[in-house]
Design an enzyme around this catalytic site. Sequence first.
Site, PDB file in Angstrom:
ATOM      1  N   ARG A  56     -31.479 -23.071   1.165  1.00 28.28           N
ATOM      2  CA  ARG A  56     -30.982 -24.443   1.071  1.00 28.28           C
ATOM      3  C   ARG A  56     -32.149 -25.421   1.059  1.00 28.28           C
ATOM      4  O   ARG A  56     -33.088 -25.280   1.858  1.00 28.28           O
ATOM      5  CB  ARG A  56     -30.089 -24.743   2.279  1.00 28.28           C
ATOM      6  CG  ARG A  56     -29.553 -26.142   2.235  1.00 28.28           C
ATOM      7  CD  ARG A  56     -28.734 -26.448   3.452  1.00 28.28           C
ATOM      8  NE  ARG A  56     -29.583 -26.660   4.625  1.00 28.28           N
ATOM      9  CZ  ARG A  56     -29.100 -26.884   5.834  1.00 28.28           C
ATOM     10  NH1 ARG A  56     -27.788 -26.884   6.032  1.00 28.28           N
ATOM     11  NH2 ARG A  56     -29.897 -27.090   6.855  1.00 28.28           N
TER      12      ARG A  56
ATOM     13  N   LYS B 296       0.625  -4.727  37.602  1.00 32.27           N
ATOM     14  CA  LYS B 296       0.818  -3.812  38.729  1.00 32.27           C
ATOM     15  C   LYS B 296       2.258  -3.272  38.747  1.00 32.27           C
ATOM     16  O   LYS B 296       2.474  -2.070  38.871  1.00 32.27           O
ATOM     17  CB  LYS B 296       0.497  -4.528  40.041  1.00 32.27           C
ATOM     18  CG  LYS B 296       0.445  -3.614  41.238  1.00 32.27           C
ATOM     19  CD  LYS B 296       0.278  -4.380  42.543  1.00 32.27           C
ATOM     20  CE  LYS B 296      -1.070  -5.024  42.701  1.00 32.27           C
ATOM     21  NZ  LYS B 296      -2.083  -4.147  43.296  1.00 32.27           N
TER      22      LYS B 296
ATOM     23  N   CYS C 233     -21.410 -20.764   6.133  1.00 29.99           N
ATOM     24  CA  CYS C 233     -22.675 -20.617   6.848  1.00 29.99           C
ATOM     25  C   CYS C 233     -22.753 -21.516   8.079  1.00 29.99           C
ATOM     26  O   CYS C 233     -23.777 -21.588   8.738  1.00 29.99           O
ATOM     27  CB  CYS C 233     -23.852 -20.868   5.924  1.00 29.99           C
ATOM     28  SG  CYS C 233     -23.883 -22.530   5.262  1.00 29.99           S
TER      29      CYS C 233
ATOM     30  N   TYR D 121     -17.908 -13.790   1.699  1.00 29.44           N
ATOM     31  CA  TYR D 121     -18.746 -13.381   2.825  1.00 29.44           C
ATOM     32  C   TYR D 121     -18.750 -14.462   3.904  1.00 29.44           C
ATOM     33  O   TYR D 121     -18.374 -15.613   3.654  1.00 29.44           O
ATOM     34  CB  TYR D 121     -20.180 -13.095   2.362  1.00 29.44           C
ATOM     35  CG  TYR D 121     -20.933 -14.327   1.931  1.00 29.44           C
ATOM     36  CD1 TYR D 121     -21.630 -15.108   2.855  1.00 29.44           C
ATOM     37  CD2 TYR D 121     -20.937 -14.736   0.601  1.00 29.44           C
ATOM     38  CE1 TYR D 121     -22.297 -16.254   2.468  1.00 29.44           C
ATOM     39  CE2 TYR D 121     -21.610 -15.874   0.198  1.00 29.44           C
ATOM     40  CZ  TYR D 121     -22.287 -16.637   1.142  1.00 29.44           C
ATOM     41  OH  TYR D 121     -22.932 -17.775   0.770  1.00 29.44           O
TER      42      TYR D 121
ATOM     43  N   GLY E 277     -20.220 -25.407   4.911  1.00 29.54           N
ATOM     44  CA  GLY E 277     -21.022 -25.806   6.066  1.00 29.54           C
ATOM     45  C   GLY E 277     -20.059 -26.408   7.073  1.00 29.54           C
ATOM     46  O   GLY E 277     -19.853 -27.622   7.136  1.00 29.54           O
TER      47      GLY E 277
ATOM     48  N   MET F  16      -5.298 -13.683  43.670  1.00 26.17           N
ATOM     49  CA  MET F  16      -4.030 -14.124  44.288  1.00 26.17           C
ATOM     50  C   MET F  16      -3.808 -13.364  45.593  1.00 26.17           C
ATOM     51  O   MET F  16      -4.628 -12.559  45.997  1.00 26.17           O
ATOM     52  CB  MET F  16      -2.895 -13.925  43.302  1.00 26.17           C
ATOM     53  CG  MET F  16      -3.009 -14.898  42.140  1.00 26.17           C
ATOM     54  SD  MET F  16      -1.698 -14.712  40.960  1.00 26.17           S
ATOM     55  CE  MET F  16      -2.002 -13.115  40.302  1.00 26.17           C
TER      56      MET F  16
ATOM     57  N   ARG G  96      -4.121   0.578  35.993  1.00 22.92           N
ATOM     58  CA  ARG G  96      -4.212  -0.454  34.958  1.00 22.92           C
ATOM     59  C   ARG G  96      -5.367  -0.099  34.032  1.00 22.92           C
ATOM     60  O   ARG G  96      -6.234   0.704  34.399  1.00 22.92           O
ATOM     61  CB  ARG G  96      -4.427  -1.830  35.577  1.00 22.92           C
ATOM     62  CG  ARG G  96      -5.704  -1.931  36.368  1.00 22.92           C
ATOM     63  CD  ARG G  96      -5.853  -3.290  37.033  1.00 22.92           C
ATOM     64  NE  ARG G  96      -7.022  -3.288  37.899  1.00 22.92           N
ATOM     65  CZ  ARG G  96      -7.263  -4.190  38.812  1.00 22.92           C
ATOM     66  NH1 ARG G  96      -6.414  -5.173  39.017  1.00 22.92           N
ATOM     67  NH2 ARG G  96      -8.352  -4.151  39.555  1.00 22.92           N
TER      68      ARG G  96
ATOM     69  N   HIS H  82     -14.907  -6.687  44.551  1.00 22.32           N
ATOM     70  CA  HIS H  82     -14.509  -7.862  43.774  1.00 22.32           C
ATOM     71  C   HIS H  82     -15.627  -8.329  42.852  1.00 22.32           C
ATOM     72  O   HIS H  82     -15.442  -8.544  41.654  1.00 22.32           O
ATOM     73  CB  HIS H  82     -14.106  -8.971  44.752  1.00 22.32           C
ATOM     74  CG  HIS H  82     -13.975 -10.296  44.108  1.00 22.32           C
ATOM     75  ND1 HIS H  82     -14.969 -11.249  44.161  1.00 22.32           N
ATOM     76  CD2 HIS H  82     -12.990 -10.801  43.364  1.00 22.32           C
ATOM     77  CE1 HIS H  82     -14.581 -12.293  43.486  1.00 22.32           C
ATOM     78  NE2 HIS H  82     -13.377 -12.058  42.993  1.00 22.32           N
TER      79      HIS H  82
ATOM     80  N   ARG I 160       2.603  -7.898  47.262  1.00 22.30           N
ATOM     81  CA  ARG I 160       1.386  -8.124  46.466  1.00 22.30           C
ATOM     82  C   ARG I 160       1.685  -8.869  45.180  1.00 22.30           C
ATOM     83  O   ARG I 160       2.742  -8.704  44.591  1.00 22.30           O
ATOM     84  CB  ARG I 160       0.754  -6.788  46.052  1.00 22.30           C
ATOM     85  CG  ARG I 160       0.230  -5.962  47.174  1.00 22.30           C
ATOM     86  CD  ARG I 160      -0.191  -4.609  46.616  1.00 22.30           C
ATOM     87  NE  ARG I 160      -0.456  -3.652  47.656  1.00 22.30           N
ATOM     88  CZ  ARG I 160      -1.659  -3.414  48.163  1.00 22.30           C
ATOM     89  NH1 ARG I 160      -2.699  -4.057  47.712  1.00 22.30           N
ATOM     90  NH2 ARG I 160      -1.812  -2.519  49.104  1.00 22.30           N
TER      91      ARG I 160
ATOM     92  N   SER J 200     -20.745 -22.671  -0.335  1.00 26.77           N
ATOM     93  CA  SER J 200     -20.898 -22.162   1.022  1.00 26.77           C
ATOM     94  C   SER J 200     -20.406 -23.266   1.959  1.00 26.77           C
ATOM     95  O   SER J 200     -20.926 -24.384   1.932  1.00 26.77           O
ATOM     96  CB  SER J 200     -22.359 -21.825   1.304  1.00 26.77           C
ATOM     97  OG  SER J 200     -22.477 -21.402   2.641  1.00 26.77           O
TER      98      SER J 200
ATOM     99  N   GLY K 263      -8.261  -9.959  42.706  1.00 28.66           N
ATOM    100  CA  GLY K 263      -8.494 -10.651  43.969  1.00 28.66           C
ATOM    101  C   GLY K 263      -8.205 -12.139  43.968  1.00 28.66           C
ATOM    102  O   GLY K 263      -8.453 -12.824  44.949  1.00 28.66           O
TER     103      GLY K 263
HETATM  104  C1  PEP Z   1     -23.238 -26.850   8.453  1.00 26.86           C
HETATM  105  O1  PEP Z   1     -23.171 -28.074   8.440  1.00 26.86           O
HETATM  106  O2  PEP Z   1     -22.283 -26.118   8.753  1.00 26.86           O
HETATM  107  C2  PEP Z   1     -24.502 -26.173   8.150  1.00 26.86           C
HETATM  108  C3  PEP Z   1     -24.572 -24.864   8.070  1.00 26.86           C
HETATM  109  O3  PEP Z   1     -25.604 -26.957   8.035  1.00 26.86           O
HETATM  110  P1  PEP Z   1     -26.412 -27.560   9.257  1.00 26.86           P
HETATM  111  O4  PEP Z   1     -25.891 -26.940  10.499  1.00 26.86           O
HETATM  112  O5  PEP Z   1     -27.833 -27.221   9.003  1.00 26.86           O
HETATM  113  O6  PEP Z   1     -26.113 -29.014   9.125  1.00 26.86           O
HETATM  114 MG    MG Z   2     -24.743 -29.164   7.448  1.00 27.92          MG
END
Ligand code: PEP
Ligand code: MG
Length: 899
Positions: A630, A25, A846, A866, A778, A106, A339, A460, A95, A776, A104
């Site tokens: 998997r 403000k 993943c 990825y 996990g 404060m 703002r 609000h 204010r 990958s 709102g």
């Molecule tokens: C993980 O462990 O990150 C994974 C993708 O496998 P899950 O969640 O199936 O154990």
């Molecule tokens: Mg896992």
Amino acid sequence: MKYVYFFGNGKADGNGEMKDLLGGKGAGLAEMMRIGLPVPAGFTITTEACNYYLAHERKYPSELRAEVSKSLARLEKSTGKQLGGASDPLLVSVRSGSARSMPGMMETILNLGLNERSVEGLAQATSNERFAYDAYRRFVQMYASVVIGLPKEDLEVRLRNLKTKLGVKDDTQVTAEGWRQLVSEYKLYFKTKTGKDFPEDPVEQLWGAIGAVFESWMGEKAVTYRRVERITGLLGTAVNVVQMVFGNRGEDSGTGVCFTRDPSTGEKIFFGDFLLNAQGEDVVAGIRTPMPLQELKVRMPKVYRQLERVREQLEKHYRDMQDMEFTVESGKLYMLQTRTGKRSPVAAFQIAVDMTEEGLIKVEEALERVKSEDVERLFYPVLDPKLPRQSLTSRKLGEGINAVPGAAVGKAVFTAETAEKWAASGEKVILVRRETSPEDVGGMYVAQGILTATGGKTSHAAVVARGWGKCCIVGAEKIDIDAEAKKMSVNGHVVREGEWITLDGGDGSVYSGQIALVAPVPPKAFATLMKWADKVRKIGVRTNADTPQDARLAREMGAEGIGLCRTEHMFFKDFEHPEKSGERQLAIQEMILADTSEARRKALDKLLPFQRRDFIGIFEAMEGLPVTIRLIDPPLHEFVPHDPDKQAELAKKIGLSAEAVARRVEQLHEANPMLGHRGCRLAITYPEILEMQVRAIIEAAIDCQKRRIKVLPEIMHPLVLDKKEFKILETATRRVADQIIAQSKVKLEYLVGTMIELPRAALLADQIAEVAEFFSFGTNDLTQTTMGLSRDDAGRFLPAYVDQANAAIFDHDPFQTIDIAGVGLLIEWAVARGRSSRPKLKIGICGEHGGDAESVKFCHRAGMNYVSASPYRVPIARLAAAQAVLEEKKNKGGHKNAS
Ligand code: PEP
Ligand code: MG
């Protein structure tokens, strides 16, 4: 150190860049003053002063008093009026305002400077005694409750009694004499409660108000708001002391809130609410239902034109949608705040794309402005458009103002407290209130949707809900809400606590019962912005999907392949023919209960066609894109029943004795199944499972390939420990796959790789990569095993670890956002070591983190190829991946992406 920044007569000590120090403000007022907008004069006490005050047992920095006196003198000089003066006195508002907007949450004190003497001066100067005493009673009331902390209700009751005594209904009907009486009563009450006279000295009043605003930074509602909005690292609130202007001086006065664009749709229209003859707080608090801004055009055309010019100027200046507060005092316009406006997710996309196309901002800025929450909330549900209109009409209870779009279904609750309690036990609730106050913020946060009887689109409730993308209907005036009796009534219908209702924030309708909701179609601007993101980003985005349906959805969301298909999900459910799920469940159970490998193979043969059909569906949906499948991962006990009745039922179906089934289930029991016989350990001990799964994958791929559907299968082994273990799996996989391919005479390429979800695998990544064609991460398991935190149970105590007001050991839940310091270090190590032995090693993630914006940015920096996220989080990952590139550009010298 300078603690006070003055603004007045077209000049300001501060500017718009100084949000951290002056609050949003204060910075906005300074900037508007600098660019020549009509802003009343005043000064801002910095957030550093607040920080000092809170850190030094409520003492002000020694220089502050002198600085405030000096600024007050400057303010008096610039306005030509005196605080507490006997004729035409200066009045100020005090204010709060922190660097991040906390609508709102404060405190504010208005009309400060009034006392027995100056109220007469005000009456004379305005030739309006009633107005002067009304202002005075408002001040005494606010001061008593906000600064001294006397109960609001005790004051309200006196106001109600006065009106009864005078036989009037509305405040506007109370006479000057009435208000004078009320002031005396308030003061008497004040003296009884505090043992002191109400302060007459305006400077004493001012310091009381400054302290109260500082204190409100630590007030419960502000602390809760910061917690739910995850606001950390701020110094405190600034205090703005500004000359009062009055919107309640008659029919040529008024006050309002407006946005430079529609905050719900993003459309480029001038949007807002205003109230004639009212003070600003009345609009924000939602006590009176205001008129749309377009009415101002009719009532005060000159002011409207001026306000439109301000709108244009501010939007050009800030290059973003602004949320402004204004007051018209006797036909003269004053800007009180500007703002960056909170906006719905749809509006966030629309505004970012429109402003880019208008040339106001660059593509990069558009990408930076949209937040991952905006993407997530874009897909909030709407009422199923296929529902017959008639059935909806018959269930409609009433309607209000559609403040925040989206739809919500929940059980009606009438207090924020109940909302929190019920939500904690897993109930879906709709918070129904006459009006929401900032105290309700906790309940609003957990509710599916919010319904209020009063207020406009800028009240609000609306502002707060919009920031969360939460369905909200306000101003449903026909609904009579009785919080005490826990019910609401409308058009002869009564809805009691716990009964289901449905809100449609799209058009403001309220329905009884539970109505089916569906995911909405995102706006065109979403597709445009996502295309821009794809051009900028470097890291690929895949999806975690186990069914053809999910795979198709993910493709629509922009997925470039599947990063994780959890095959065990297919053992539980037939996604195309759910009624046939029992068959496959029985086959897997038979396999688990078998005690010879021959019996196991027989059961697996039954599973094979199911798996093959599922894989064909997924390959078809992902035609031409890589699909990582998997092999079985969870411990086998998860597939068999544990209660005796179900065991007996199963025993009958597969021709075993109930005792035999119970014994086998007992054998499968492990004290620590997450670290037990699961993951690739199952394939090591029961190679026939691996053989069946690999066969199903490869046969499905060949089937597709023969039909000219291009497939790129990647076979992945979970929970691998080291190279030796992986080599056994890889050899077995290739033996089965190569034999089938050779027999089929079809050309098929496939990869064999591993998950990295144990610290040992990460540490020995260079050796594993000698055999594995891809990694990958996990990170669900890798977080669990690195931190020694159970992913299933840690929720019981993790909140205390994350809570900033508690232990504050982590900034984030490590299962949501990667623990960069620890788990991240292992990932960086594994990426570097893996690529040291196989430079082209394909690397992805993943775990759930693949759909978390901050984690995606980390994966980009770590050089992965990825990330893989659940279908609805694919767009979050695409956007975050682009933002990662832009951030990297900004802090040059960051790592270079490897792909
Ligand atoms: C993980 O462990 O990150 C994974 C993708 O496998 P899950 O969640 O199936 O154990
Ligand atoms: Mg896992």
